[in-house]
Design an enzyme around this catalytic site. Structure first.
Site, short mmCIF file in Angstrom:
data_model
loop_
_atom_site.label_atom_id
_atom_site.label_comp_id
_atom_site.label_asym_id
_atom_site.label_seq_id
_atom_site.Cartn_x
_atom_site.Cartn_y
_atom_site.Cartn_z
N GLU A 1 0.80 -1.22 0.00
CA GLU A 1 0.00 0.00 0.00
C GLU A 1 0.83 1.27 0.00
O GLU A 1 0.38 2.32 -0.47
CB GLU A 1 -0.92 0.05 1.23
CG GLU A 1 -1.91 -1.07 1.35
CD GLU A 1 -1.43 -2.16 2.29
OE1 GLU A 1 -1.97 -2.28 3.40
OE2 GLU A 1 -0.50 -2.88 1.90
N ASN A 2 2.03 1.22 0.58
CA ASN A 2 2.85 2.42 0.66
C ASN A 2 3.60 2.72 -0.63
O ASN A 2 4.49 3.58 -0.66
CB ASN A 2 3.82 2.35 1.84
CG ASN A 2 4.70 1.10 1.82
OD1 ASN A 2 4.21 0.00 1.62
ND2 ASN A 2 5.98 1.27 2.06
#
Length: 504
Positions: free
Chosen positions: A333-334
Site C-alpha cells: 500500500e505504501n
C-alpha cells in the site's frame, strides 16, 4: 500561412526572456533554514504531513514547528503520528495538535492514550481514502465516491471522534451520503484542502522540482500538490537542470520553499531475513505448529502471475512457501509493486524500503515505486488478484472485522480499501480458529465493528478451510490432518450458523 516576422527590436528581448541560464535565474525557493521556511506558518491550520512509518517523514520541518510555541491548535493529516518523542509524536506530547486525521495509531501509546482520554480528537479514516482525499483536493475536486468503507461504521457514523475524560463519547462521526453506480454501492468522501504541507523528498532544485527515492513518496506527493503553502525538505539540493525532466515526480509549481534536510534517515523496525519456521515461532510449540499449518496452506492459494497484497503477520510469511514454479508479484500500500524479501543483513537494510508493517524489505527485479494515491487506485480498481489478511472475526456470510477491539484502537489502515472490491479481488483470511478464550472466531454475525461486509472469499484456520458465499454461507472445503468434522462442529456449537461440507 506565412510565419510573421517580428520587428528586429523585439526579437532580442524575446530571446533573452526564454534563454536565461540556470546561474542567472531569478526564481530561487531555497531557504537557509527550516525556521525561515515556516516563518509564515500560523496556528489553527490544517497541516498535511507526509511519511509512512519513518520513511519520507519531514523531521527537520516537524522539529522547526516543535520549536515554535505559537503554532498551536493544529489539525494534522498524516497516515499515523510518529512515535513517542519522534516525528509528529513530539507535537502530540506538547499539546500542539488538537485533531488528527489518520488511518493508524499503531504502537504509539501516547497517541492512543490521548485519544481515549479525551485530549485529542481523531477522525479515523481508511488509508486509501486519506490518499485520495489529498489527491482529489490537489486536483480541485471537492468530493468523490469510493467503495472503501461502505457498510462499516465509517459510512454509517457513530465512530468516536472525541471522548470525554470519563471515557464516555463526546463526539461521533456523521453518516456519509451513499449512491449506487452500476449496481455497486459507494459512499461520498469530501476532499481535504490543506493550508500547509510538510514533505520530504530525495532531491530538489531551486525551482522546487523534486524527486523521490524508492518508497519515500507514499503520501508526500499528493500532500505537496494539495496545500496552499508547501515546504519541502530534501536530502540533496541540486542545480537546475540536474534533474532530468522525465524524472521529476513533484513539479516546482506546487512548492513554495525548499530546505536542506538535517540528520540521517531512521529505521523503525529493522527486520533481517530468517528461516520461515523461526518467524512463525509462538509462545509454545503448539502455537508454532498452528501458525505453520495456516501459512503452508495459505501458500497454496497463490497462482502463477498473480498480483498479491499481503497483510501484516502470517500473510507476509506465506510467500516463503510458494509452490515450485509459481511466481507472484507483491504489491504494498505504501507504493511498491514487486516487493522482495527481507534484507540479508543490517547493512543491506534501507530506511526508504519498508513494507506496510514498517519492516525493512528489498525490491525484486522489475519492481516499481509510486505514491500511496496510485497504490490505492490499483487496489480499489480491482487490479490486485488476491489479498490475504488476518482477522479478529469473520461472519458466516463473509463479513470481516479486523481493526477494533473494545477499549483498544489500532486503526483501519489500508484494509477497508483492500476488501472494497471482492468481485475482482479475492479476499483470503488467515487466522487461528479460536481466540485466547477458546471461542470460535467464525460467527453468525461479527460483534466487532466491520472492516468490510460480505467480502471474504475463503477462510484458512489451523483446523479447516472454509469457502464463503455472501448469501449461502460457509462450506467446509478441507480439514487439517488429525482434525475431524465433529471437532470443528464442537468449536461452533455456541452459535447457529449453517456449514455445509464437501464429502471429499
Amino acid at each position: 500561412m506565412a510565419r510573421p516576422i517580428l520587428p528586429t527590436a523585439v526579437r532580442p528581448l524575446w530571446r533573452r526572456t526564454f534563454s536565461i541560464t540556470a546561474s542567472q535565474r531569478a526564481i530561487d525557493k531555497i531557504c537557509a533554514s527550516a525556521p525561515e521556511a515556516i516563518r509564515e506558518m500560523k496556528g489553527s491550520s490544517t497541516v498535511l504531513c507526509g511519511g509512512f512509518g519513518f520513511s519520507g517523514v519531514p523531521n527537520t520541518l516537524i522539529n522547526a514547528v516543535r520549536d515554535r510555541p505559537d503554532i498551536t491548535d493544529l489539525t494534522v493529516v498524516s497516515n499515523n503520528a510518529g512515535m513517542p518523542g519522534k516525528g509528529l509524536g513530539q507535537l502530540l506530547e506538547t499539546g500542539r495538535i488538537s485533531k488528527m486525521i489518520a488511518s493508524f495509531i499503531g504502537e504509539n501509546k501516547v497517541f492512543e492514550k490521548m485519544y481515549l482520554s479525551g485530549d485529542l480528537a481523531l477522525e479515523l479514516t481508511p488509508q486509501g481514502s486519506i490518499a485520495e482525499k489529498c489527491a482529489a483536493g490537489a486536483a480541485g475536486v471537492p468530493a468523490f465516491y469510493t467503495p472503501a468503507a461502505y457498510g462499516t461504521i465509517v459510512q454509517t457514523g457513530a465512530l468516536p471522534i472525541r471522548y470525554n475524560k470519563d471515557g464516555s463519547i463526546a463526539e461521533t462521526s456523521q453518516p456519509k451520503e451513499t449512491r449506487q453506480f452500476n449496481g455497486k454501492n459507494y459512499l461520498l468522501e469530501e476532499s481535504i484542502f490543506g493550508d500547509y504541507a510538510l514533505v520530504k523528498v530525495h532531491k530538489a532544485d531551486k525551482l522546487g522540482n523534486c524527486t523521490f527515492r524508492k518508497a519515500m513518496n507514499n503520501f508526500n506527493e499528493a500532500m505537496a500538490k494539495n496545500a496552499k503553502y508547501t515546504v519541502v525538505e530534501a536530502d540533496h539540493i541540486v542545480d537546475v537542470g540536474e534533474l532530468a525532466p522525465e524524472d521529476i515526480h513533484l513539479q516546482g509549481i506546487y512548492v513554495n520553499k525548499v530546505i536542506q534536510s538535517e540528520g540521517g534517515a531512521q529505521i523503525e523496525k529493522l527486520t533481517i531475513a530468517r528461516d520461515p519456521e523461526e518467524m512463525l515461532k509462538g509462545a509454545d510449540s503448539e502455537v508454532t505448529a498452528r501458525r505453520e499449518r495456516i501459512v503452508k496452506r495459505a501458500a497454496k492459494e497463490f497462482r502463477d502471475g498473480m498480483y498479491v497484497n499481503l497483510g501484516i503477520g502470517m500473510p507476509l510469511i506465506a510467500p516463503s512457501y510458494l509452490p515450485e514454479g509459481v511466481e507472484v508479484i507483491l504489491q504494498a500500500e505504501n507504493g511498491i509493486l514487486g516487493l522482495g524479501g527481507y534484507p540479508s543483513s543490517a547493512e543491506e537494510a534501507d530506511p526508504d524500503l519498508i513494507n506496510p508493517g514498517k519492516e525493512t524489505v528489498t525490491l525484486n527485479g522489475g519492481a516499481s515505486v509510486f505514491g500511496s494515491h496510485e497504490s490505492f487506485g490499483m487496489i480499489r480498481a480491482g487490479r490486485i488478484d488476491l489479498t490475504m489478511l488476518g482477522a479478529l472475526q469473520v461472519s458466516q456470510y463473509g463479513d470481516l472485522a479486523n481493526f477494533m477491539l473494545p477499549g483498544k484502537v489500532k486503526g483501519v489502515g489500508g484494509a477497508m480499501d483492500l476488501v472494497a472490491n471482492p468481485e475482482k479481488t479475492r479476499v483470503v483470511v488467515t487466522m487461528e480458529h479460536t481466540d485466547k478464550k477458546g471461542n470460535s472466531k467464525i460467527l453468525p454475525e461479527c460483534t466487532f465493528p466491520l472492516t468490510g461486509p460480505r467480502c471474504v472469499w475463503k477462510i484458512i484456520t489451523d483446523l479447516a478451510v472454509f469457502e464463503v458465499h455472501p448469501t449461502e454461507g460457509l462450506t467446509l472445503a478441507e480439514h487439517a490432518e488429525g482434525v475431524t468434522v465433529e471437532e470443528i462442529r464442537i468449536k461452533k456449537r455456541n452459535h447457529h450458523s449453517t456449514t455445509k461440507h464437501h464429502n471429499n
